[in-house]
Scaffold this active site. Structure first.
Site: not given
Length: 351
Positions: A267, A315, A327
Site C-alpha cells: 500500500c 493502510h 490502492h
C-alpha cells in the site's frame, strides 16, 4: 439338598440396579453425541472471511513495520559506507603525512650530523652555513607542525573507526529486526492462505471481488479517469495530477508485500512510487506518509490526497475523486479502485 437359586432381590437392590443402568445408558448416549473439547465447530464462510481479514490486517501492520525497519537498515547501510570511505581516506592522508615527516627527518639528519657550533668554526663559508642552519630550523619547525597534525589526524581516524563500528553493529541489529518482521508477515499470510483454501472456489471468487471492509461482495467500480476533476474538485497541484496518473497506470499490478514498484506494490509502496514519478519524495511507511503534508477533513479531499486508515495508519491509498481511492489492497489482489470509506479511521493528507 440345598437350593442354588439366588435369593430374590429386595426392592432396594432392584432400584439400585435400575438407577445404575439408567446412569450408564445416559453416559453412553452423551459420549456418542458429544463434540470433543478440542474440536471446534467448522467456521462458516463469513467467519472464515472475517479471520482472513484480520490476518491480512495484522500482516499489513507487520509489513509497515518491516518497511520501516528496512528503511532504517538502508539508512544505516549508507552511513556505514560513508564512514568506511572516510576512514579509508583518513588512513591514506595519514600515510602521506608519515611520508612527509620521514622525508623531513632524513633531511634533518643529513644536515645536522655534527654539533652546530663546531660546524660553524670549521666552515670555510660561515655565511653559507648560517643559511643552512636557518633552513634547518625551519625544517624542524615544519616537522613539529606535521607531527602535531599527524597526531590530530590519528585521533580523528580512531574516532571515525569507532563510529563506523557502532553503526555497523546497529546495522546488524536492524537487519535482524527486518528478518523478524519478515517472518511475522510470512506467517500471517500463510495462515490467511490456509483459511482461504477452506472456502469453495465460488466463495474465494466472491472474496476476491469484495472490498476487504464492507464491499458487499461487489467489486468497486473503476471511475472514468476523465471524471477526476469533475464534480470532485481538481487535483490539489500539478504534482498531485502527475501522481494520480502514475497510480492509475499501476491499476492491475499485483500486491507484493514490501514492494514499491514498478511491477508490484504494497500500500505505501504504491503511493511512494506514484509521487516519486511526480518528483516528490514520500517516506516509505504509511504512518510516516500520514504526516507528510497538511491534514484536511475528508469532506475537503481533493484528487492526489493521501488517505490513511485505522488509528495506527497501517493502510494508505490515494484519493482520485468521486468518492474513490486507488490502492494496493492485500496479497492476492491487484491495485484497484475502492470506496474512500472502505475502512475506518480515514485521515486525509495533502502532499
Amino acid at each position: 439338598m440345598g437350593s442354588h437359586r439366588r435369593p430374590a432381590a429386595t426392592g432396594l437392590d432392584r432400584s439400585a440396579r435400575t438407577a445404575t443402568v439408567t446412569v450408564l445408558s445416559a453416559a453412553t448416549a452423551a459420549a456418542a453425541f458429544a463434540v470433543p473439547a478440542s474440536a471446534a465447530p467448522k467456521d462458516t464462510p463469513a467467519a472464515t472471511k472475517a479471520k482472513v481479514d484480520r490476518l491480512y490486517e495484522q500482516a499489513e501492520q507487520a509489513t509497515e513495520a518491516y518497511n520501516k525497519a528496512d528503511e532504517r537498515a538502508g539508512t544505516l547501510r549508507r552511513q556505514v559506507e560513508r564512514a568506511q570511505d572516510k576512514v579509508a581516506r583518513g588512513q591514506e592522508r595519514i600515510n602521506e603525512m608519515r611520508g612527509e615527516i620521514g622525508t623531513l627527518a632524513e633531511a634533518q639528519y643529513r644536515s645536522g650530523g655534527i654539533d652546530p657550533s663546531l660546524a660553524l668554526m670549521l666552515s670555510s663559508d660561515p655565511d653559507a652555513y648560517l643559511d643552512k642552519a636557518s633552513a634547518l630550523d625551519r625544517i624542524s619547525s615544519r616537522q613539529s607542525s606535521h607531527l602535531t597534525e599527524l597526531q590530530r589526524a590519528q585521533r580523528a581516524l580512531a574516532q571515525e573507526r569507532a563510529e563506523a563500528g557502532r553503526t555497523l553493529a546497529e546495522l546488524e541489529k536492524s537487519r535482524k529486526t527486518v528478518a523478524r518482521h519478515k517472518r511475522v508477515v510470512e506467517d500471517k499470510l500463510a495462515k490467511a492462505r490456509r483459511l482461504l483454501n477452506t472456502l469453495t472456489a465460488a466463495q474465494r471468487e466472491e472474496y476476491d471481488r469484495a472490498s476487504r471492509s464492507g464491499g458487499g461482495g461487489r467489486e468497486a467500480p473503476r471511475p472514468d479517469p476523465s471524471d477526476a476533476g469533475a464534480g470532485a474538485g481538481a487535483p490539489a497541484s500539478s504534482r498531485a495530477a502527475a501522481a494520480i496518473a502514475a497510480a492509475r497506470s499501476a491499476v492491475g499490478k499485483p500486491y507484493v508485500w514490501g514492494a514499491n514498484g514498478p511491477s508490484g506494490f504494497d500500500c505505501s509502496g504504491l503511493t511512494q512510487w506514484s509521487y516519486a514519478q511526480a518528483g516528490v519524495g514520500l517516506p516509505r511507511t504509511s504512518q510516516a506518509q500520514r504526516h507528510a503534508g497538511r491534514q484536511v477533513p475528508l469532506s475537503q479531499a481533493q484528487p492526489g490526497d493521501l488517505v490513511t486508515y485505522r488509528g495506527d495508519a497501517s493502510h494508505v491509498g490515494m484519493y482520485v475523486g468521486n468518492g474513490q481511492v486507488v490502492h494496493a489492497p492485500y496479497p492476492g489482489a491487484t491495485v484497484r479502485y475502492d470506496p474512500v470509506n472502505m475502512m475506518p479511521g480515514a485521515t486525509v493528507t495533502r502532499v
